[in-house]
Enzyme design. Structure first.
Site, mmCIF file in Angstrom:
data_model
loop_
_atom_site.group_PDB
_atom_site.id
_atom_site.type_symbol
_atom_site.label_atom_id
_atom_site.label_comp_id
_atom_site.label_asym_id
_atom_site.label_seq_id
_atom_site.Cartn_x
_atom_site.Cartn_y
_atom_site.Cartn_z
ATOM 1 N N GLU A 122 9.513 4.907 5.348
ATOM 2 C CA GLU A 122 9.231 3.848 6.352
ATOM 3 C C GLU A 122 10.775 3.429 6.877
ATOM 4 O OE1 GLU A 122 6.929 0.812 4.750
ATOM 5 O OE2 GLU A 122 5.281 1.783 5.382
ATOM 6 N N GLU A 270 -0.171 6.171 3.520
ATOM 7 C CA GLU A 270 -0.543 4.940 2.453
ATOM 8 C C GLU A 270 -1.739 4.205 3.011
ATOM 9 O OE1 GLU A 270 2.831 2.431 1.476
ATOM 10 O OE2 GLU A 270 4.249 4.265 1.222
#
Length: 489
Positions: A122, A270
């Site tokens: 991220e 995720e």
């Protein structure tokens, strides 16, 4: 009575259905994080993956102990490069060395079945203020080139796990078909997705329906799940969205179409639901979320813009991690489908058939002795005047997130809060005698102080936790709340 031909057809149909469900379960992956004061031994985790039929795992680094435990297991691995290495890997020689050390080293018969290299984690989060904007794409290019140069490029692909905040719909048209990459990174994202498309790598995205709900009391609760909603989103193309997962996924699909790579494969790196640390972080809601998600995956329903296909998903996460940063929220330490010790939290059928079954727990886990540290009922008034500072200290070096508002241990009185904090510190410090002093405020006990709602843990033995000692992780916001709670009259 049916004839033998009819029976054969029925048996064949059942076999096909079973094969579809099995393939769905086999396609499921999990995230294996290790930010814990007492992580489970890697070999015990790999055995637990195998016991549960989980054949894919996503890592957050390339730790040698973890990789060695995965060798020979057949488990498909997404190995990872942390964000703090991205700058270094803008140099090709460094990228080549990283691939040699962390990929080629394990590429042998009976080695690690590496499928992906995650370049960063991220890195374009808005909260990171552009720290990795200029280094992520060069690092991605260098790692993929190094994989090819080492002879792995056809079978191992470099990707970048990205948070769903890299794309959105404009304020005046909040529907999936209007999805575009975030304006401040649109050019960079277009370059990245075109590179992924050319190299044969997927786009990896982290989608969190829980976070859509967290902190937004106006968000419809049922829209976060998969069992219908009273508040569907109707797109301008007539498609009706009944859950935020599909809407989020298709917003990305629209952004990919706009960038000219509408067919780029998407992996959900995720997705999950925490069980503590917030009023909506509960085991019953996590069970509801996963039941719906797994049922959806098993049916190969896909999403409205990518229908009738299996979505590759990595659940987040395998076990709780008591040393994670709580900057996003106290729930960060409670994402596991298993507790810190590898024990299941709730019934969960990975095949998506909805059976009332539990995951197989970790085997051979050794615990510290049956002892707890609690508030001393004989503590002097002078000692009690220092209780706030001592709770502060305990919660700075141990995990007290279960005491926060809406959490499992929130309902205890001041004495219970102090006892929980003292015991958390005592366990993290491996129950050494000196860790249950707190200036005369604490005492050891063999009587379990747990309540029906609040579990006072006993930690794993240090030898079973790979010998790691806990690191200090501050929880300043929670600590101030606790100090106020324990000093309340």
């Amino acid at each position: 009575m049916a004839g033998s031909g009819d029976r054969r057809l029925a048996v064949d149909a059942l076999a096909v259905a079973a094969a579809v469900l099995l393939s769905a379960a086999e396609g499921l992956g999990v995230n294996w994080g290790t930010m814990a004061s007492h992580p489970l031994p890697p070999r015990a985790v790999v055995r637990m993956l195998q016991d549960n039929g989980i054949n894919k795992v996503k890592l957050f680094d390339a730790d040698a102990g973890t990789m060695e435990a995965l060798a020979g297991s057949g488990v498909e691995v997404m190995v990872a490069i942390p964000n703090n290495l991205l700058d270094l890997l803008t140099d090709y020689d460094a990228a080549r060395d990283w691939v040699h050390e962390n990929v080629s080293r394990y590429s042998f018969d009976g080695g690690v079945n590496i499928k992906y290299v995650a370049v960063g984690n991220e890195p374009f989060l808005s909260s990171l203020n552009g720290t990795f904007l200029n280094v992520t794409f060069p690092a991605l290019q260098n790692i993929q080139r190094a994989l090819y140069d080492a002879g792995h490029g056809d079978t191992i692909k470099a990707t970048v796990p990205l948070n769903a905040d890299v794309y959105n719909s404009p304020e005046n048209m909040q529907v999936p078909s209007a999805g575009r990459f975030r304006p401040d990174i649109a050019g960079l994202m277009t370059e990245i997705v075109q590179f992924l498309n050319q190299s044969g790598a997927p786009f990896t995205v982290n989608i969190y329906p829980f976070l859509s709900l967290y902190g937004n009391d106006n968000f419809p609760l049922d829209y976060a799940f998969f069992d219908g909603t009273t508040s569907p989103v109707v797109d301008t193309n007539g498609i009706q969205y009944t859950n935020v997962f599909d809407a989020n996924f298709d917003t990305l699909v629209s952004a990919l179409v706009a960038a000219g790579v509408g067919g780029l494969p998407v992996v959900v790196g995720e997705v999950g639901w925490p069980t503590d640390g917030d009023k909506h972080a509960r085991a019953d809601l996590a069970q509801r979320f996963y039941a719906g998600l797994l049922r959806k995956l098993a049916s190969n329903a896909g999403t409205p813009l990518r229908p009738n296909q299996y979505v590759e998903v990595y659940l987040f996460s395998l076990v709780d991690e008591d040393a994670k940063s709580v900057a996003p929220g106290n729930f960060e330490r409670h994402w596991g489908i298993l507790r810190y010790d590898g024990q299941p939290k709730y019934a969960m059928d990975l095949s998506g058939q909805g059976r009332d079954t539990a995951l197989v727990a970790a085997r051979g886990v050794a615990y510290l002795p049956r002892a707890w540290c609690v508030l001393n009922p004989s503590a002097t008034p002078d000692a009690m005047s220092r209780i706030g500072d001592n709770v502060n200290y305990a919660c700075t070096y141990a995990d007290c997130t279960s005491l926060g508002y809406g959490s499992t241990c929130n309902g205890m009185d001041a004495a219970g809060n102090a006892s929980y904090a003292f015991n958390a510190y005592f366990q993290v410090q491996n129950q050494v005698e000196e860790s249950c002093g707190f200036q005369g405020l604490a005492v050891q006990t063999q009587q379990d102080p747990s309540t029906n709602a609040c579990n006072f843990t006993i930690q794993i033995e240090p030898s079973a936790a790979a010998g790691r000692r806990p690191a200090a992780v501050a929880t300043a916001v929670l600590v101030s709340v606790l100090a106020a709670m324990v000093t309340a009259p």
